[in-house]
Design a protein around this motif. Sequence first.
Motif, short mmCIF file in Angstrom:
data_model
loop_
_atom_site.label_atom_id
_atom_site.label_comp_id
_atom_site.label_asym_id
_atom_site.label_seq_id
_atom_site.Cartn_x
_atom_site.Cartn_y
_atom_site.Cartn_z
N TRP A 1 0.82 -1.22 0.00
CA TRP A 1 0.00 0.00 0.00
C TRP A 1 0.86 1.27 0.00
CZ3 TRP A 1 -4.24 -2.60 -0.69
CH2 TRP A 1 -4.44 -3.80 -0.01
N SER A 2 2.09 1.20 -0.49
CA SER A 2 3.05 2.28 -0.25
C SER A 2 3.17 3.33 -1.35
CB SER A 2 4.43 1.68 0.02
OG SER A 2 4.88 0.97 -1.13
N ALA A 3 2.24 3.32 -2.31
CA ALA A 3 2.29 4.34 -3.36
C ALA A 3 0.88 4.61 -3.88
CB ALA A 3 3.19 3.89 -4.51
N HIS B 1 3.47 8.59 -9.84
CA HIS B 1 2.98 8.20 -8.51
C HIS B 1 3.59 9.08 -7.43
CE1 HIS B 1 6.89 6.20 -8.34
NE2 HIS B 1 6.71 6.05 -7.05
N VAL B 2 3.02 8.96 -6.22
CA VAL B 2 3.59 9.59 -5.03
C VAL B 2 3.76 8.51 -3.96
CG1 VAL B 2 2.67 11.90 -5.50
CG2 VAL B 2 1.31 10.29 -4.16
N PRO B 3 4.73 8.69 -3.06
CA PRO B 3 4.97 7.68 -2.02
C PRO B 3 3.98 7.83 -0.86
CG PRO B 3 6.49 9.49 -1.72
CD PRO B 3 5.68 9.81 -2.96
N PHE B 4 3.65 6.70 -0.27
CA PHE B 4 2.82 6.70 0.95
C PHE B 4 3.36 5.60 1.86
CE2 PHE B 4 -1.08 5.74 3.43
CZ PHE B 4 -1.33 7.01 3.90
N ASP B 5 4.58 5.81 2.37
CA ASP B 5 5.24 4.75 3.12
C ASP B 5 4.99 4.80 4.62
OD1 ASP B 5 6.66 7.06 3.47
OD2 ASP B 5 8.57 6.25 2.81
N SER B 6 4.34 5.88 5.08
CA SER B 6 4.00 5.95 6.50
C SER B 6 2.75 6.79 6.66
CB SER B 6 5.16 6.56 7.30
OG SER B 6 5.36 7.91 6.91
N THR C 1 -8.27 2.93 -1.24
CA THR C 1 -8.52 1.82 -2.17
C THR C 1 -7.65 1.94 -3.42
OG1 THR C 1 -10.42 2.93 -3.16
CG2 THR C 1 -10.88 1.38 -1.36
N GLY C 2 -7.10 3.14 -3.68
CA GLY C 2 -6.24 3.33 -4.84
C GLY C 2 -4.77 3.06 -4.59
N LEU C 3 -4.38 2.79 -3.34
CA LEU C 3 -2.98 2.53 -3.02
C LEU C 3 -2.49 1.24 -3.67
CD1 LEU C 3 -2.96 3.56 0.74
CD2 LEU C 3 -1.81 4.76 -1.13
N VAL C 4 -1.25 1.25 -4.13
CA VAL C 4 -0.65 0.11 -4.81
C VAL C 4 0.76 -0.12 -4.27
CG1 VAL C 4 -1.98 0.49 -6.94
CG2 VAL C 4 0.28 1.53 -6.69
N PRO C 5 1.38 -1.28 -4.59
CA PRO C 5 2.77 -1.49 -4.14
C PRO C 5 3.71 -0.47 -4.76
CG PRO C 5 1.77 -3.56 -4.85
CD PRO C 5 0.83 -2.46 -5.26
N GLY C 6 4.59 0.09 -3.94
CA GLY C 6 5.56 1.05 -4.43
C GLY C 6 6.48 0.46 -5.49
N ASN C 7 6.76 -0.84 -5.40
CA ASN C 7 7.67 -1.47 -6.36
C ASN C 7 6.99 -1.77 -7.69
OD1 ASN C 7 6.16 -3.73 -5.81
ND2 ASN C 7 7.78 -4.82 -4.72
#
Length: 154
Positions: free
Chosen positions: A51-53, A66-71, A145-151
């Motif tokens: 869920w980190s991006a 994309h933008v990061p969402f790591d925390s 619900t739109g979050l995806v893997p950062g990798n």
Amino acid sequence: MTFWTDGTYGVQAPLTDEAVREAEALLGVRLPEALLDLLRVQNGGTVADEWSAFPTTEPTSWAPDHVPFDSLMGIGTAEGTLSLLDTPYLVEEWGLPSPVVLLTGDGHTWIALDYREPGEPSVVWLDAEDESELQLAPDLGTFLTGLVPGNSFD
């Protein structure tokens, strides 16, 4: 799959109803239930890689797609850890628009709940360096619900 990773970095004390009331009074807003649901499971911390991006339709200073969402900041006063309660100070320090509630960021860039329009807050990307912003989602539920893997990005 869980939203949070294991670990204590950025984690505040377990969320109480009183802490929510105090935070909403300090911030002058009503926090979305979707946010409170996450923070009741774990009060802030590192987001799992799955869920980190968040994909964007426009390039940002971070990446073209994309933008990061790591925390995600929690609600509390744990020493050495930023919290949603730090929003008023950070907004002033970085010259950000108001009223917003910062969810995550590094000073130069932030993801925030945007309360400048009436109703449910939208989710925005704020770039303090180039003084730009981009709406990411009309509300927090849609953002989550739109979050995806950062990798999944190059």
